[in-house]
Enzyme design. Structure first.
Site, short mmCIF file in Angstrom:
data_model
loop_
_atom_site.label_atom_id
_atom_site.label_comp_id
_atom_site.label_asym_id
_atom_site.label_seq_id
_atom_site.Cartn_x
_atom_site.Cartn_y
_atom_site.Cartn_z
N LEU A 1 39.36 40.47 33.94
CA LEU A 1 38.50 41.52 33.43
C LEU A 1 37.17 41.41 34.16
O LEU A 1 36.67 40.30 34.37
CB LEU A 1 38.28 41.36 31.91
CG LEU A 1 39.51 41.54 31.00
CD1 LEU A 1 39.13 41.30 29.55
CD2 LEU A 1 40.12 42.92 31.17
N ASP A 2 36.58 42.54 34.54
CA ASP A 2 35.28 42.51 35.20
C ASP A 2 34.25 41.84 34.31
O ASP A 2 34.41 41.78 33.08
CB ASP A 2 34.82 43.94 35.52
CG ASP A 2 35.75 44.63 36.50
OD1 ASP A 2 36.47 43.93 37.24
OD2 ASP A 2 35.75 45.88 36.53
N GLU A 3 33.16 41.36 34.92
CA GLU A 3 32.14 40.65 34.14
C GLU A 3 31.55 41.51 33.02
O GLU A 3 31.15 40.99 31.97
CB GLU A 3 31.03 40.11 35.04
CG GLU A 3 30.27 41.14 35.81
CD GLU A 3 30.83 41.38 37.21
OE1 GLU A 3 30.10 41.96 38.03
OE2 GLU A 3 31.99 41.00 37.48
N HIS B 1 39.35 47.06 39.78
CA HIS B 1 38.53 48.09 39.11
C HIS B 1 39.36 49.34 38.76
O HIS B 1 38.86 50.46 38.86
CB HIS B 1 37.36 48.50 40.00
CG HIS B 1 36.30 47.45 40.13
ND1 HIS B 1 35.96 46.59 39.11
CD2 HIS B 1 35.49 47.14 41.19
CE1 HIS B 1 34.97 45.79 39.53
NE2 HIS B 1 34.68 46.08 40.77
#
Length: 243
Positions: A106-108, A196
């Site tokens: 998961l992105d930050e 993304h």
């Protein structure tokens, strides 16, 4: 019934340090099994259903660890983070010691359900598109959503590379499910795991993701009582498949 193992070997397998350190914990009376202190590292126990206590904390035995973390924003899903702390810092030392790693990323700035395990075979099964493990995302978008956007997402959209990234051939990605939860909240179900992906899919239909949250991975839903940054055990991989 599983084959009995020595207590020092059990602690070693569960991430409590070297065999010497584990034996030291036992010798110093810091380990309890079934409510009783065990000070013999060579004492053997059946691991099926076994739990032990160290420092007032109860640990269930798992041959392979599988945990669910409510990931907060501001953490990277990496062993070697670049700009933010690693999600690994949210886990206790024994889990880090035994080598658990995120199943996918998961992105930050993305929050929600993140699974971590030390089972490489399970990681492959849960991240491979051919196994069609659904992941549900809730994307808060900048502009109002339309049925035309949803129809495009379900039919498939072309993913463009973010600016500054190496330009690869266009990818087509389609949602397994898509619905408008409210005017600007999109609930999206995917079975792939591309870079993304949600943000790029939403951008492809002329909108923009302002905040992203994952409430579900496979059959597992994020428990309502699990606060951001907290984790808990998943008793079996079958729970992910809903079996």
């Amino acid at each position: 019934m599983s084959k009995p193992q020595r207590l020092d070997q059990i602690l070693f397998s569960q991430g409590f340090g070297t065999r010497r350190l584990c034996a030291g914990l036992i010798h110093h009376g810091e380990v309890q099994v079934n409510g009783e202190v065990v000070d013999d590292p060579w004492a053997e126990f059946d691991t099926a259903g076994l739990s032990f206590e160290i420092g007032g904390v109860t640990w269930p035995y798992f041959e392979k660890a599988l945990v669910l973390l409510n990931k907060p924003a501001g953490y990277e899903c990496s062993q070697k983070p670049k700009h933010h702390p690693s999600v690994m810092s949210l886990l206790p030392a024994p889990l880090r010691e035994r080598g658990v790693q995120p199943i996918g990323r998961l992105d930050e700035d993305t929050t929600g359900l993140l699974l971590l395990t030390d089972d490489g075979t399970l990681i492959h099964k849960l991240t491979s598109p051919k196994h069609h493990v659904p992941k549900v995302y809730e994307a808060r978008c900048k502009h109002p959503l339309t049925t035309a956007m949803v129809e495009q997402l379900l039919a498939g959209v072309e993913l463009k590379e973010p600016e500054g990234k190496f330009q690869r051939p266009p990818e087509i990605s389609k949602a397994e499910g898509a619905e408008i939860a409210d005017e600007t909240l999109l609930r999206l179900t995917l079975v792939e795991g591309k870079y993304h992906q949600v943000k790029r899919m939403v951008a492809a239909v002329g909108n923009r993701v302002e905040a992203l949250h994952r409430p579900q991975f496979g059959a597992l839903k994020l428990p309502q009582d699990l606060k951001p940054g907290e984790w808990r055990w998943v008793s079996s991989p079958a729970d992910v498949w809903g079996q």
